[in-house]
Design a protein around this motif. Sequence first.
Motif, short mmCIF file in Angstrom:
data_model
loop_
_atom_site.label_atom_id
_atom_site.label_comp_id
_atom_site.label_asym_id
_atom_site.label_seq_id
_atom_site.Cartn_x
_atom_site.Cartn_y
_atom_site.Cartn_z
N GLY A 14 38.92 35.25 31.65
CA GLY A 14 40.09 36.10 31.47
C GLY A 14 39.81 37.55 31.82
O GLY A 14 40.68 38.25 32.36
N LEU A 15 38.59 38.03 31.52
CA LEU A 15 38.23 39.40 31.87
C LEU A 15 38.18 39.57 33.39
O LEU A 15 38.66 40.59 33.93
CB LEU A 15 36.89 39.76 31.25
N ILE A 16 37.63 38.60 34.09
CA ILE A 16 37.56 38.68 35.55
C ILE A 16 38.97 38.66 36.16
O ILE A 16 39.30 39.46 37.04
CB ILE A 16 36.71 37.53 36.11
N VAL A 17 39.81 37.75 35.66
CA VAL A 17 41.18 37.67 36.16
C VAL A 17 41.94 38.95 35.85
O VAL A 17 42.70 39.46 36.69
CB VAL A 17 41.89 36.44 35.56
N GLY A 18 41.73 39.50 34.66
CA GLY A 18 42.41 40.74 34.30
C GLY A 18 41.98 41.91 35.17
O GLY A 18 42.80 42.75 35.54
N PHE A 189 49.17 38.24 32.30
CA PHE A 189 49.68 37.58 31.10
C PHE A 189 48.72 36.48 30.64
O PHE A 189 48.45 36.33 29.43
CB PHE A 189 51.06 37.00 31.37
N VAL A 190 48.18 35.71 31.58
CA VAL A 190 47.22 34.67 31.24
C VAL A 190 45.95 35.27 30.63
O VAL A 190 45.39 34.74 29.66
CB VAL A 190 46.89 33.83 32.49
N SER A 191 45.49 36.39 31.18
CA SER A 191 44.31 37.05 30.63
C SER A 191 44.55 37.48 29.18
O SER A 191 43.66 37.34 28.32
CB SER A 191 43.94 38.26 31.49
N GLY A 192 45.73 38.02 28.92
CA GLY A 192 46.04 38.42 27.55
C GLY A 192 46.04 37.25 26.59
O GLY A 192 45.55 37.35 25.47
N LEU A 193 46.58 36.10 27.01
CA LEU A 193 46.60 34.93 26.14
C LEU A 193 45.19 34.42 25.87
O LEU A 193 44.88 33.98 24.76
CB LEU A 193 47.45 33.83 26.78
#
Length: 252
Positions: A14-18, A189-193
């Motif tokens: 998620g950090l990488i995607v964010g 949004f996915v990273s936040g979830l």
Amino acid sequence: MKSYREWFCFTFLGLIVGFLAWILTMTTVGLNEWRLWQVANVSVITSGEAWVGIWRVCFYSHDVPGMENCQSISISDIFAPVEIAVAQVLMMLAVIFGLAGNISGAVALRMVYFSVEDRRNIRLVFLLAGVLYLLSATSSLVPLVWNMSSVLKNSTIDFPPEFQIPAPPVSQRIGSTIGVGLCTSIAMFVSGLLFLCYRYAWRAVSTEGPRDPLDGPRDPLDGPWTLTTLPHKSELSNRVGNGIDNASFHRE
């Protein structure tokens, strides 16, 4: 039940995607192809198409062959529609929220490995990172959808005469920038979830019952963390001063 290490891998993803989504958010802010206007008068606009962004409007002209002729759009301009003025503010907020989310996410993952006993701060930092990512996604999604709706409604913009762009275009279509921005908002949004799901993973690990010995050793990240320190200098000196014989000499 998923182990804590698996959840940590998802959070790292998620950090990488964010981070990648934050870079694309800045790209979306700077691109001009939010709206593509088709104009009939090609005496000035040689390509017959103008690119309307949230900061400027550009087109190819006879005056400067081979280069874009751009006119800036300010939030204080009277002719600027509400959706463009709002987009200028919200997109910059999305960039700021995304940057803060990346910093919080990196700090949270670092604390997982370097924190010792106090885990309450870890949960708070993970929660903060998830909320910031969601705020960034929402701040960018609202102006993107609003401008896309304006294009579908064929809304016009009363540009001043010096812009040399007719107010009612022949037709207009959604630019590629809006498509990139929508994908970026979904990724953010996915990273936040993923960061917000951290507390559920922590609760699942903390309430996990005793393991079967056949399942192998427990994940080193599970359970209480302990701090291992090197012996004090005085202890080392005592050991050296007292002397410790080799066990093989006693056997001899």
